[in-house]
Design a protein around this motif. Structure first.
Motif, PDB file in Angstrom:
ATOM      1  N   GLU A   1      45.993  44.339  25.344  1.00  0.00           N
ATOM      2  CA  GLU A   1      47.160  43.746  26.005  1.00  0.00           C
ATOM      3  C   GLU A   1      47.102  42.217  26.019  1.00  0.00           C
ATOM      4  O   GLU A   1      48.126  41.549  25.920  1.00  0.00           O
ATOM      5  N   LEU A   2      45.887  41.687  26.109  1.00  0.00           N
ATOM      6  CA  LEU A   2      45.756  40.241  26.335  1.00  0.00           C
ATOM      7  C   LEU A   2      45.448  39.440  25.071  1.00  0.00           C
ATOM      8  O   LEU A   2      45.364  38.205  25.137  1.00  0.00           O
TER       9      LEU A   2
ATOM     10  N   GLY B   1      46.971  38.373  22.485  1.00  0.00           N
ATOM     11  CA  GLY B   1      47.871  37.261  22.152  1.00  0.00           C
ATOM     12  C   GLY B   1      47.681  36.098  23.126  1.00  0.00           C
ATOM     13  O   GLY B   1      47.603  34.930  22.719  1.00  0.00           O
ATOM     14  N   GLU B   2      47.602  36.446  24.401  1.00  0.00           N
ATOM     15  CA  GLU B   2      47.424  35.407  25.438  1.00  0.00           C
ATOM     16  C   GLU B   2      46.076  34.690  25.261  1.00  0.00           C
ATOM     17  O   GLU B   2      45.991  33.454  25.379  1.00  0.00           O
TER      18      GLU B   2
ATOM     19  N   GLY C   1      46.248  32.331  22.474  1.00  0.00           N
ATOM     20  CA  GLY C   1      46.991  31.138  22.894  1.00  0.00           C
ATOM     21  C   GLY C   1      46.076  30.129  23.589  1.00  0.00           C
ATOM     22  O   GLY C   1      46.287  28.915  23.494  1.00  0.00           O
ATOM     23  N   LEU C   2      45.053  30.635  24.258  1.00  0.00           N
ATOM     24  CA  LEU C   2      44.136  29.741  24.982  1.00  0.00           C
ATOM     25  C   LEU C   2      42.986  29.235  24.112  1.00  0.00           C
ATOM     26  O   LEU C   2      42.497  28.117  24.297  1.00  0.00           O
TER      27      LEU C   2
ATOM     28  N   HIS D   1      44.660  38.377  15.934  1.00  0.00           N
ATOM     29  CA  HIS D   1      45.244  37.279  16.722  1.00  0.00           C
ATOM     30  C   HIS D   1      44.411  35.997  16.602  1.00  0.00           C
ATOM     31  O   HIS D   1      44.950  34.905  16.507  1.00  0.00           O
TER      32      HIS D   1
ATOM     33  N   TRP E   1      40.898  37.705  34.112  1.00  0.00           N
ATOM     34  CA  TRP E   1      41.843  38.798  34.274  1.00  0.00           C
ATOM     35  C   TRP E   1      41.096  40.002  34.853  1.00  0.00           C
ATOM     36  O   TRP E   1      39.918  40.224  34.519  1.00  0.00           O
TER      37      TRP E   1
END
Ligand code: AVI
Length: 318
Positions: free
Chosen positions: A67-68, A70-71, A74-75, A99, A303
């Motif tokens: 789920e994470l 992509g996020e 991004g970081l 990713h 998270w």
């Protein structure tokens, strides 16, 4: 197909099992480091543990990574060199690779054959990804092969393997990771959380007995590889949550009074005496963030997974 895999064998531990048995069975209480679980059979049994319904960490962490991803990318940005101490079957990194688009991937593991197979399987799915498989005892060193391209680094340490260190050695290990990260480095790490002890207890006492077989496999290794005269059937698996220490403890408990021999060494076990084989520490987010900070790693993001069963932390080398 030609795979861009290089293999680097640092000849870890099998040589030290004999010494570890003598040292571990001579001390009171008796104990042996959990890294000796992971011969080929032990690694396969651990993979089977990860399939047990009671052992929630892989499922929860995998769902989080899916789920994470992509996020996280991004970081971290793309184009890093990713190294993964204790990569095992290199399953979780598969969720991130599309990713993170790394420059190279360096899986590190103590079990050479398992690592070789994992690297080949990964190369089948990600042709063109440079893989530098490194067989090493990552609790001692994290050698990055000289052929690894230069670029910002990302360490990936999922599965709460950090929990198998004492908090003091976890700090030392994180400091070693910090050193390997270099400038602009990041660490993505999965850590098991403190929770209802019944959930923890069940996770290390699965109904199918796979964790018990994994624990008892250590005695088979001590017998077959180190030459210890012992019958694994004379021991039983025992795992419980030690709330004071915040850890699951695994032991092999002697079913009767017995003496084990290794050349001219003799080791006496009373009935019910245990050989301590593993600790698995659990951390609240604040406890873990403080631990990471003590090793020079600053929190970028964190998270919590389903029902706060598991946590992921993205840290930056300060
Ligand atoms: C590898 N490590 C994080 C596992 C754990 O949960 O501490 C090893 C394990 N031992 C028993 N079950 C799983």
């Amino acid at each position: 197909m030609v795979h861009p895999i290089t293999f680097h064998d640092h000849k870890p531990v099998t040589l030290n099992l004999y010494d570890a048995v003598i040292r571990g069975l001579s001390r009171t209480p008796k104990s042996i480091p959990p890294k000796f679980f992971y011969d080929e059979r032990g690694s396969a049994l651990f993979a089977a543990i990860c399939e047990q319904p009671e052992y929630y960490p892989p499922d929860v962490e995998q769902a989080m990574l899916a789920e994470l991803a992509g996020e996280i990318a991004g970081l971290t940005g793309t184009g890093r060199v990713i190294f993964e101490p204790g990569a095992g079957a290199a399953a979780k990194i598969r969720l991130l690779l599309p990713h993170l688009k790394p420059l190279a991937y360096v899986p590190m593991d103590i079990s050479c054959e398992f690592l070789r197979e994992a690297a080949c399987n990964l190369a089948d799915t990600f042709p063109g990804l440079p893989i530098h498989a490194t067989c090493v005892d990552f609790t001692h060193s994290l050698p990055l092969p000289k052929t690894v391209p230069s670029g910002p680094r990302l360490a990936f340490f999922p599965g709460s393997s950090i929990g198998n260190f004492t908090p003091a050695s976890a700090r030392d290990f994180l400091a070693m990771v910090h050193d390997r990260l270099g400038p602009d480095g990041m660490l993505l790490i999965g850590v098991d959380t403190k929770k209802d002890p019944d959930i923890l207890q069940a996770a290390y006492n699965d109904a199918a007995g796979v964790t018990a077989a994994f624990n008892l496999n250590l005695l088979r290794r001590m017998r077959d590889e180190a030459g210890l005269a012992c019958d694994p059937a004379q021991f039983k698996h025992h795992a419980f949550y030690n709330g004071e220490q915040g850890r699951i403890e695994m032991h092999l408990v002697s079913r009767r009074a017995q003496t084990l021999y290794l050349h001219d060494h003799r080791f006496q076990f009373c009935e019910g005496e245990s050989l301590h084989t593993e600790n698995s520490y659990k951390y609240t987010p604040q406890e873990f963030i403080d631990l990471a900070a003590s090793a020079g790693l600053e929190l970028e993001a964190h998270w919590l997974g389903r029902e706060a069963l598991f946590a992921l932390y993205l840290l930056r080398s300060g």
